[in-house]
Design an enzyme around this catalytic site. Structure first.
Site, mmCIF file in Angstrom:
data_model
loop_
_atom_site.group_PDB
_atom_site.id
_atom_site.type_symbol
_atom_site.label_atom_id
_atom_site.label_comp_id
_atom_site.label_asym_id
_atom_site.label_seq_id
_atom_site.Cartn_x
_atom_site.Cartn_y
_atom_site.Cartn_z
ATOM 1 N N ASP A 43 0.975 -1.116 0.094
ATOM 2 C CA ASP A 43 0.059 -0.029 -0.038
ATOM 3 C C ASP A 43 0.897 1.291 0.109
ATOM 4 O O ASP A 43 1.803 1.362 0.718
ATOM 5 C CB ASP A 43 -0.966 0.058 1.238
ATOM 6 C CG ASP A 43 -1.818 1.184 1.145
ATOM 7 O OD1 ASP A 43 -3.006 0.894 0.780
ATOM 8 O OD2 ASP A 43 -1.552 2.304 1.576
ATOM 9 N N LEU A 44 0.503 2.170 -0.965
ATOM 10 C CA LEU A 44 1.515 3.527 -1.125
ATOM 11 C C LEU A 44 1.283 4.070 0.080
ATOM 12 O O LEU A 44 -0.032 4.419 0.641
ATOM 13 C CB LEU A 44 1.022 4.095 -2.408
ATOM 14 C CG LEU A 44 1.663 3.601 -3.804
ATOM 15 C CD1 LEU A 44 0.962 4.322 -4.760
ATOM 16 C CD2 LEU A 44 3.006 3.334 -3.897
ATOM 17 N N ASP A 69 -4.538 2.359 -4.173
ATOM 18 C CA ASP A 69 -3.477 2.068 -3.997
ATOM 19 C C ASP A 69 -2.670 0.860 -3.365
ATOM 20 O O ASP A 69 -1.960 0.614 -3.036
ATOM 21 C CB ASP A 69 -2.738 3.253 -3.374
ATOM 22 C CG ASP A 69 -3.176 3.481 -1.917
ATOM 23 O OD1 ASP A 69 -4.043 2.534 -1.578
ATOM 24 O OD2 ASP A 69 -2.524 3.968 -1.114
#
Ligand SMILES: Nc1nc2c(ncn2[C@@H]2O[C@H](COP(=O)(O)OP(=O)(O)OP(=O)(O)O)[C@@H](O)[C@H]2O)c(=O)[nH]1
Length: 956
Positions: free
Chosen positions: A830-831, A873
């Site tokens: 996950d960004l 994301d």
């Protein structure tokens, strides 16, 4: 010269009387078995007993050995006899010759002696006469002169002188007789006067002494030369004289001499009484004497005066012309030869005595094998063991021949016995009565079957009358046929009899036994129990009646046509359908019944049926009213011999069915028109899986002509894999369910997709009779579907696998991990603070970051690993085939590292980091949801720990 006219060999041996007529020996006739004596009729051929009679072969009075011995003995005797006789004859002939020649010599010698003595005496007498002549004396003086000449006593028994007139003028011994007689008439006187010389008289009886004498004369001449006196010298034949000496002289011991005068008077003879007798006196005289009297001289075999056999020699005395005869009895002459003959006979007898037993022994020894053979032959057997060793001679040959003959006889006897046994066996096993009855109605033979029929065994039958055997009732029924058989006719008949308490049927055959002379000697009996046959015939008749009933009630023409195309049978329908009465059809030909036109229409088919083929055809019946259409069947009637006796004909009116068929055909055509123009395969498969109907698309689809597709097994036209799919669907459809399935196959070089529907076809009872198949080409729809499916499984922004796809891959990875025990891992990424990027650069700027992020992740993992985007994301990486958990950390650090490079967002460089949660599992122990949940948990731990880092958890 000696001759033999009476041959010793003249006597021939008496020949055995031979009639010259062949003695034909009449063989005894074998009596023909008396027909009255049935037991005498042989039930089997008999082998002739050996023709050897024991009595002839056992030594006896007429044994072969005795005959051989006798023959040999006789041969020896004959040989010895012939040799002996020949030798004796030769010796005897030699002896005869010698004796004959000796006799000739002897008698000649004696004759010469006599002649010599006569000549001496004559010369002495003549000298005395001359002496008396020189000194002339008166007649009275002669007496004195004579007495002076007693020197002549040795020559003559007396001297006397006759004067020229025959007066007796002087006599030496009987002077007193002078002047008492005149001898002028005496022959010797006359002859002397006539011949004027000395003569010797014939024998005569002296006139003075009365004794038999021979007178020798010598003339005495006077001075003028005339005969003045005759000097007489008397020779007394009976007294001692040279002639008398001759008579007492012998030829051998028993022979003798005698002398005959020219007139046949005895001059000299041992029997003095015969002197001067004529040879013919007394009747008998040797025949050879006449021959000798006629001039013969020599020796010959003849008989003596007493008739005894003798060698008789004749010699004529030159001085007197007398015949000197010497008789030599052959008993003495050939005594030596006789002795030889006797000796030879004795030797022959001795030889026989010696050689006979020897020959007997030798022959016995030689005939011993023959005797043994004879005993064998008498016993009627050949060699017990292996033949031989037999001598290599005639007996050995005979024994071998006999052994061979016996072996052949034994074989023949065995063959006959076998044949008889087989015949009896056959007769006893024939399911019928077999018998032979003579012309007196008496059984000679009957097989065992009689026991079952009449309760009488085969052994008891011979000799019994027919009436006794078959019983009165059956005899009464059979009698006319029996008489017919005995009259020479073969008869067959059936009779109903009561047997074992039940009514039964017999089929009886009597065949007469006619001999070479045409005389019936009996007849053969053959009886079949046809009770069952009768029952069967009744059943058959009933069956025929039923069949006719059925046939008559069938709505079809049923008939039977023979090989001449004539109806032998037709049912009642002929009358109703054709309008021709059935009774007028039977016996007539097809052409006669229906006309040549109809016959021509079916002739070829009928000929084919008569050739043995079953024929079925349809034809419009022009001979019937109303455009009828007929279905015709010809069924050939093939007998047991394979020949066609005719054919059954069955004709049905199929006018209505034909109309239905035409309607159906129209429907078929319509069906073809429709289905051929449908863009699908339409077919019908029967219960066996064979194509019954196919539309035209099948031809291009299978690449096979329609004709070949029709009737072919559907599975045979598919590949093995396709056939399996098809068969499964077909089998299911046959259970009554409609089956739908898709399949693909290469068609025209392209892979085509099809959708098939198999619909069961059921009959009125609900049972599937086949399957109707519909096959549509769904290739275009399938491609569209595949495209849609692909779209549903990938993230549209990054092109990476979406959640669905990721879930599938994680599931398959789990299966592989469980299979090979490897370690797998799911990384949840996950960004960090992505929301701010969206906020800063807009949604498109965020998308740029997301795309680049996905690309960088893909670059960090192996080709076999999977990078996917779950949503927003959030990304997931699936790692497979890890050696250990540590490898996950390497990948996580590598990702964090690549994130250090700034992202280009619309020309603005921006550092974006990511947090990573890793969940590992071994042996496929964790499922998709578990791994994702644990990875998600680890991710939050990394987030909580300050982001831009990773956290790893292992699922146990
Ligand atoms: N540009 C863009 N933004 C998206 C997309 N899908 C979701 N977002 C945004 O992504 C952000 C995700 O934020 P979060 O992950 O909740 O929070 P964060 O800001 O990243 O903070 P942390 O995750 O706690 O670091 C939200 O603001 C969403 O509106 C998308 O397809 N494109």
């Amino acid at each position: 010269m000696y001759t033999s006219k009476h041959e010793y060999f003249g006597a021939t041996l008496p020949r055995r009387q031979c009639t010259g007529r062949a003695q034909t020996r009449r063989l005894p006739d074998f009596p023909r078995p008396s027909p009255a004596d049935s037991s005498s009729i042989p039930t089997r051929p008999t082998i002739a007993k050996p023709m050897f009679n024991r009595r002839r072969w056992i030594p006896g009075p007429v044994s072969l050995k005795a005959r051989f011995s006798l023959a040999v003995g006789m041969l020896i005797v004959l040989t010895a006899t012939v040799l002996t006789v020949a030798a004796v004859l030769i010796v005897q002939r030699g002896i005869e010759t010698v004796v004959g020649e000796r006799e000739v010599s002897l008698i000649s010698q004696v004759a010469r002696g006599l002649d010599n003595k006569f000549m001496i005496r004559q010369q002495a007498l003549v000298r005395l006469a001359r002496d008396l002549e020189r000194r002339r004396h008166p007649s009275s003086a002669f007496q004195d002169k004579l007495e002076e000449h007693h020197s002549m006593d040795g020559f003559f028994s007396n001297l006397s002188v006759l004067d020229a007139q025959g007066e007796h003028v002087a006599d030496m011994d009987y002077p007193e007789t002078r002047g008492q007689a005149n001898f002028s008439t005496r022959d010797y006187f006359v002859d002397t006067i006539r011949s004027d010389g000395p003569i010797i008289s014939r024998p005569l009886r002296s006139q003075l002494s009365g004794r038999p004498v021979v007178i020798m004369t010598a003339p005495i001449h006077d001075q003028e030369g005339r005969i003045s006196h005759i000097l007489i010298g008397t020779i007394d034949l009976a007294k001692d004289s040279f002639i008398k000496e001759l008579s007492i002289g012998q030829v051998g011991k028993t022979g003798y001499f005698y002398i005959l005068s020219r007139d046949g008077e005895f001059v000299s003879h041992p029997d003095e009484r015969r002197i001067l007798q004529h040879i013919g006196q007394g009747g008998k005289r040797a025949p050879s004497v006449d021959q000798a009297m006629a001039g013969f001289e020599g020796t010959l075999r003849s008989t003596a005066e007493d008739g005894a056999d003798a060698l008789v020699s004749y010699k004529r005395l030159a001085s007197t012309g007398w015949l000197l005869c010497g008789v030599y009895p052959t008993a003495e002459a050939f005594a030596f030869a006789n002795q030889i003959r006797w000796n030879a006979a004795i030797i022959a007898a001795l030889l026989l005595l010696v050689i006979g037993p020897v020959a007997w022994l030798l022959i016995d020894r030689q005939l011993r094998p023959l005797k043994r053979l004879g005993q064998q032959m008498a016993a009627g057997r050949g060699a017990v063991g292996p033949a031989g060793p037999y001598a290599d001679d005639e007996i050995g040959e005979l024994r071998r021949a006999f052994d061979t003959l016996m072996a052949e006889r034994d074989r023949a006897e065995r063959a006959v016995a076998d044949s008889e046994r087989n015949l009896r066996l056959v007769a006893d096993n024939v399911p019928a009565l077999v018998g032979y009855v003579d012309k007196h109605e008496r059984f000679v033979f009957g097989n065992e079957r009689y026991s079952a029929y009449f309760g009488i065994s085969a052994a008891q039958i011979p000799g019994k009358s027919v009436r006794e055997v078959i019983g009165e009732a059956i005899y009464k029924v059979s009698k006319p046929y029996l008489d017919a058989a005995l009259s020479g006719r073969a008869v067959r008949f059936e009779r109903q009899v009561q047997r074992h308490g039940a009514t039964q049927w017999d089929r009886v055959a009597y065949n007469p036994d006619i001999d070479a002379h045409g005389v019936v000697q009996g007849y053969f009996v053959l009886v079949d129990d046809i009770t069952e046959l009768k029952a069967t015939q009744q059943v058959l008749a009933l069956s025929e009646k039923r069949i006719r009933t059925i046939a008559d009630n069938m709505p079809a023409l049923i008939g039977y046509v023979d090989t001449d195309y004539r109806y032998a049978f037709c049912n009642r329908a002929y009358g109703t359908i054709t309008g021709i009465a059935p009774e007028t059809i039977v016996g007539r030909s097809v052409s006669e019944v229906f006309g040549p036109k109809v016959f021509a229409a079916v002739a070829a088919q009928m000929a084919a049926a008569l050739a043995g083929r079953r024929i079925s055809f349809e034809r419009p019946a022009v001979e019937l009213k109303g455009n009828r259409y007929l279905q015709t069947e010809y069924i050939p009637d093939i007998g047991l011999d394979g020949k066609v006796a005719g054919f059954y004909t069955m004709v049905m009116d199929i006018t209505e069915r034909k109309a239905a068929e035409l309607a159906l055909a129209a429907q078929q055509r319509l069906l073809h028109t429709v289905t051929d123009n449908l863009p699908a395969l339409v077919n019908f498969m029967d219960r066996d899986g064979r194509f019954g109907f196919v539309n035209r698309h099948h031809e291009s689809w299978f690449g096979v002509p329609l004709a070949r597709i029709h009737g072919s097994l559907v599975s045979s036209l598919f590949s093995e894999a396709e056939a399996e799919v098809h068969q499964r669907a077909f089998d299911e459809a046959m259970t009554g369910h409609t089956v739908k399935f898709d399949f693909a196959r290469m068609q025209g070089g392209d892979k085509r997709h099809y959708h098939a529907t198999y619909i069961p076809q059921v009959d009125c009872s609900g049972h599937a009779v086949g399957v109707t198949g519909l096959v549509n080409d769904v290739t275009d729809a399938k491609l569209l579907e595949e495209q849609l499916s692909a779209l549903a499984r990938f993230d549209a922004l990054t092109g990476l696998p979406n959640r669905t796809h990721l879930t599938e891959r994680i599931g398959r990875a789990q299966t592989r991990s469980a299979r090979n025990g490897s370690v797998m891992a799911v990384m949840y990424l996950d960004l960090d603070k992505f929301k701010s990027i969206n906020d800063s650069f807009g949604h498109s700027g965020g998308d740029t970051v997301l795309i680049e992020f996905g690309r960088r992740l893909s670059a960090c993992v192996r080709q076999s690993d999977t990078v996917g985007r779950l949503a927003g994301d959030e990304f997931v990486i699936l790692l497979e085939g890890l050696q250990n958990v540590a490898e996950c950390a390497v990948v996580a650090r590598k990702i964090i590292k690549v994130m250090e490079k700034p992202f280009d967002i619309d020309g603005v460089a921006r550092i974006v980091s990511t947090s990573i949660g890793v969940a590992t599992a071994e042996n496929g122990l964790a499922g998709v949801d578990t791994l994702l949940k644990h990875a998600d948990d680890a991710l939050y731990r990394a987030k909580d720990s300050g982001r831009n880092r990773y956290a790893i958890t292992s699922v146990k």
